[in-house]
Write a protein that holds these residues in place. Structure first.
Motif, PDB file in Angstrom:
ATOM      1  N   ILE A  21       9.492   1.240   7.339  1.00  0.00           N
ATOM      2  CA  ILE A  21       8.387   1.923   6.666  1.00  0.00           C
ATOM      3  C   ILE A  21       8.807   3.351   6.329  1.00  0.00           C
ATOM      4  O   ILE A  21       9.239   4.101   7.206  1.00  0.00           O
ATOM      5  N   GLU A  22       8.689   3.694   5.054  1.00  0.00           N
ATOM      6  CA  GLU A  22       8.925   5.069   4.643  1.00  0.00           C
ATOM      7  C   GLU A  22       7.635   5.845   4.840  1.00  0.00           C
ATOM      8  O   GLU A  22       6.546   5.318   4.611  1.00  0.00           O
ATOM      9  N   TYR A  23       7.764   7.101   5.271  1.00  0.00           N
ATOM     10  CA  TYR A  23       6.584   7.937   5.447  1.00  0.00           C
ATOM     11  C   TYR A  23       6.842   9.295   4.808  1.00  0.00           C
ATOM     12  O   TYR A  23       7.987   9.730   4.672  1.00  0.00           O
ATOM     13  N   SER A  24       5.768   9.933   4.415  1.00  0.00           N
ATOM     14  CA  SER A  24       5.834  11.280   3.862  1.00  0.00           C
ATOM     15  C   SER A  24       4.592  12.028   4.340  1.00  0.00           C
ATOM     16  O   SER A  24       3.465  11.690   3.953  1.00  0.00           O
ATOM     17  N   VAL A  25       4.801  13.007   5.196  1.00  0.00           N
ATOM     18  CA  VAL A  25       3.699  13.804   5.714  1.00  0.00           C
ATOM     19  C   VAL A  25       3.386  14.887   4.696  1.00  0.00           C
ATOM     20  O   VAL A  25       4.277  15.565   4.190  1.00  0.00           O
ATOM     21  N   HIS A  26       2.107  15.039   4.392  1.00  0.00           N
ATOM     22  CA  HIS A  26       1.658  16.037   3.408  1.00  0.00           C
ATOM     23  C   HIS A  26       0.402  16.705   3.920  1.00  0.00           C
ATOM     24  O   HIS A  26      -0.476  16.038   4.463  1.00  0.00           O
ATOM     25  N   GLY A  27       0.299  17.986   3.781  1.00  0.00           N
ATOM     26  CA  GLY A  27      -0.925  18.711   4.143  1.00  0.00           C
ATOM     27  C   GLY A  27      -1.559  18.187   5.408  1.00  0.00           C
ATOM     28  O   GLY A  27      -1.035  18.347   6.496  1.00  0.00           O
ATOM     29  N   VAL A  28      -2.694  17.526   5.257  1.00  0.00           N
ATOM     30  CA  VAL A  28      -3.410  16.965   6.405  1.00  0.00           C
ATOM     31  C   VAL A  28      -3.349  15.446   6.416  1.00  0.00           C
ATOM     32  O   VAL A  28      -4.243  14.784   6.929  1.00  0.00           O
ATOM     33  N   GLY A  29      -2.285  14.877   5.843  1.00  0.00           N
ATOM     34  CA  GLY A  29      -2.212  13.427   5.779  1.00  0.00           C
ATOM     35  C   GLY A  29      -0.806  12.887   5.741  1.00  0.00           C
ATOM     36  O   GLY A  29       0.174  13.613   5.918  1.00  0.00           O
ATOM     37  N   CYS A  30      -0.735  11.586   5.489  1.00  0.00           N
ATOM     38  CA  CYS A  30       0.539  10.880   5.479  1.00  0.00           C
ATOM     39  C   CYS A  30       0.469   9.689   4.527  1.00  0.00           C
ATOM     40  O   CYS A  30      -0.511   8.946   4.536  1.00  0.00           O
ATOM     41  N   ARG A  31       1.508   9.548   3.720  1.00  0.00           N
ATOM     42  CA  ARG A  31       1.651   8.378   2.852  1.00  0.00           C
ATOM     43  C   ARG A  31       2.690   7.467   3.492  1.00  0.00           C
ATOM     44  O   ARG A  31       3.740   7.930   3.939  1.00  0.00           O
ATOM     45  N   MET A  32       2.409   6.170   3.539  1.00  0.00           N
ATOM     46  CA  MET A  32       3.296   5.192   4.152  1.00  0.00           C
ATOM     47  C   MET A  32       3.591   4.094   3.139  1.00  0.00           C
ATOM     48  O   MET A  32       2.674   3.614   2.468  1.00  0.00           O
ATOM     49  N   THR A  33       4.852   3.697   3.050  1.00  0.00           N
ATOM     50  CA  THR A  33       5.270   2.695   2.069  1.00  0.00           C
ATOM     51  C   THR A  33       6.089   1.622   2.774  1.00  0.00           C
ATOM     52  O   THR A  33       7.036   1.931   3.496  1.00  0.00           O
ATOM     53  N   ASP A  34       5.724   0.354   2.540  1.00  0.00           N
ATOM     54  CA  ASP A  34       6.481  -0.735   3.159  1.00  0.00           C
ATOM     55  C   ASP A  34       7.655  -1.156   2.281  1.00  0.00           C
ATOM     56  O   ASP A  34       7.869  -0.605   1.206  1.00  0.00           O
ATOM     57  N   GLN A  35       8.393  -2.152   2.738  1.00  0.00           N
ATOM     58  CA  GLN A  35       9.603  -2.599   2.038  1.00  0.00           C
ATOM     59  C   GLN A  35       9.304  -3.214   0.679  1.00  0.00           C
ATOM     60  O   GLN A  35      10.169  -3.261  -0.182  1.00  0.00           O
ATOM     61  N   GLN A  36       8.075  -3.688   0.464  1.00  0.00           N
ATOM     62  CA  GLN A  36       7.701  -4.278  -0.823  1.00  0.00           C
ATOM     63  C   GLN A  36       7.159  -3.238  -1.804  1.00  0.00           C
ATOM     64  O   GLN A  36       6.802  -3.568  -2.921  1.00  0.00           O
ATOM     65  N   GLY A  37       7.088  -1.982  -1.362  1.00  0.00           N
ATOM     66  CA  GLY A  37       6.597  -0.916  -2.223  1.00  0.00           C
ATOM     67  C   GLY A  37       5.101  -0.666  -2.144  1.00  0.00           C
ATOM     68  O   GLY A  37       4.566   0.153  -2.887  1.00  0.00           O
ATOM     69  N   TRP A  38       4.404  -1.325  -1.242  1.00  0.00           N
ATOM     70  CA  TRP A  38       2.969  -1.086  -1.070  1.00  0.00           C
ATOM     71  C   TRP A  38       2.789   0.255  -0.375  1.00  0.00           C
ATOM     72  O   TRP A  38       3.373   0.483   0.696  1.00  0.00           O
ATOM     73  N   GLU A  39       2.011   1.122  -0.975  1.00  0.00           N
ATOM     74  CA  GLU A  39       1.780   2.459  -0.426  1.00  0.00           C
ATOM     75  C   GLU A  39       0.321   2.636  -0.043  1.00  0.00           C
ATOM     76  O   GLU A  39      -0.573   2.281  -0.807  1.00  0.00           O
ATOM     77  N   VAL A  40       0.122   3.178   1.143  1.00  0.00           N
ATOM     78  CA  VAL A  40      -1.215   3.560   1.594  1.00  0.00           C
ATOM     79  C   VAL A  40      -1.145   5.014   2.028  1.00  0.00           C
ATOM     80  O   VAL A  40      -0.100   5.503   2.456  1.00  0.00           O
ATOM     81  N   ASP A  41      -2.246   5.696   1.867  1.00  0.00           N
ATOM     82  CA  ASP A  41      -2.290   7.120   2.164  1.00  0.00           C
ATOM     83  C   ASP A  41      -3.551   7.409   2.970  1.00  0.00           C
ATOM     84  O   ASP A  41      -4.610   6.850   2.683  1.00  0.00           O
ATOM     85  N   VAL A  42      -3.422   8.257   3.982  1.00  0.00           N
ATOM     86  CA  VAL A  42      -4.568   8.683   4.785  1.00  0.00           C
ATOM     87  C   VAL A  42      -4.520  10.191   4.963  1.00  0.00           C
ATOM     88  O   VAL A  42      -3.460  10.810   4.900  1.00  0.00           O
ATOM     89  N   ASP A  43      -5.681  10.770   5.165  1.00  0.00           N
ATOM     90  CA  ASP A  43      -5.821  12.159   5.586  1.00  0.00           C
ATOM     91  C   ASP A  43      -6.453  12.138   6.965  1.00  0.00           C
ATOM     92  O   ASP A  43      -7.112  11.159   7.337  1.00  0.00           O
TER      93      ASP A  43
END
Length: 138
Positions: free
Chosen positions: A59-81
């Motif tokens: 799982i790729e992750y990217s922390v931003h501001g007050v949240g995090c975007r997560m991407t699986d191997q198929q390219g599905w991305e979910v984002d939470v704050d």
């Protein structure tokens, strides 16, 4: 219930399922973490992890501001704050997810109504009325 409302409800359920699956897979790589907040602390405060990275579970992750975007191997991305310390999402995040992954195109307003409806059923938690939602406590 009309067809548009049913499509929006199904879209929110797909986002919720993807969030639950991707989040669990990310946290499986970090047994000391119980939630995304722990990941964010490791990135921001202790600097034990980089702001962007890839977990051993893929799982790729990217922390931003007050949240995090997560991407699986198929390219599905979910984002939470983080809202009141809880991983939360809004209708815009669901819309963005759908635009990337689906032919269903409910409006942001329809998705917001679907989130409110699902929170009434206990499938989501409403963190801030009409705006922020979270997965139910498990």
């Amino acid at each position: 219930m009309n067809e548009d409302a049913e499509l929006a409800i199904e879209a929110v359920r797909r986002y919720s399922a993807a969030l639950e699956r991707i989040r669990a897979c990310l946290l499986d790589a970090y047994p000391d973490f119980g939630c995304v907040l722990d990941l964010m602390v490791a990135v921001g405060h202790t600097r034990a992890l980089p702001r962007q990275g890839k977990s051993s579970t893929g799982i790729e992750y990217s922390v931003h501001g007050v949240g995090c975007r997560m991407t699986d191997q198929q390219g599905w991305e979910v984002d939470v704050d983080l809202v009141d310390g809880v991983e939360a999402f809004d209708a815009w995040r669901i819309k963005w997810f759908l635009d990337e992954q689906s032919d269903a195109r409910p409006s942001v307003e329809e998705l917001g109504r679907a989130c409110s409806y699902l929170s009434g059923l206990g499938e989501l938690r409403e963190m801030r009325v009409g705006r922020w939602y979270a997965l139910p406590d498990r």
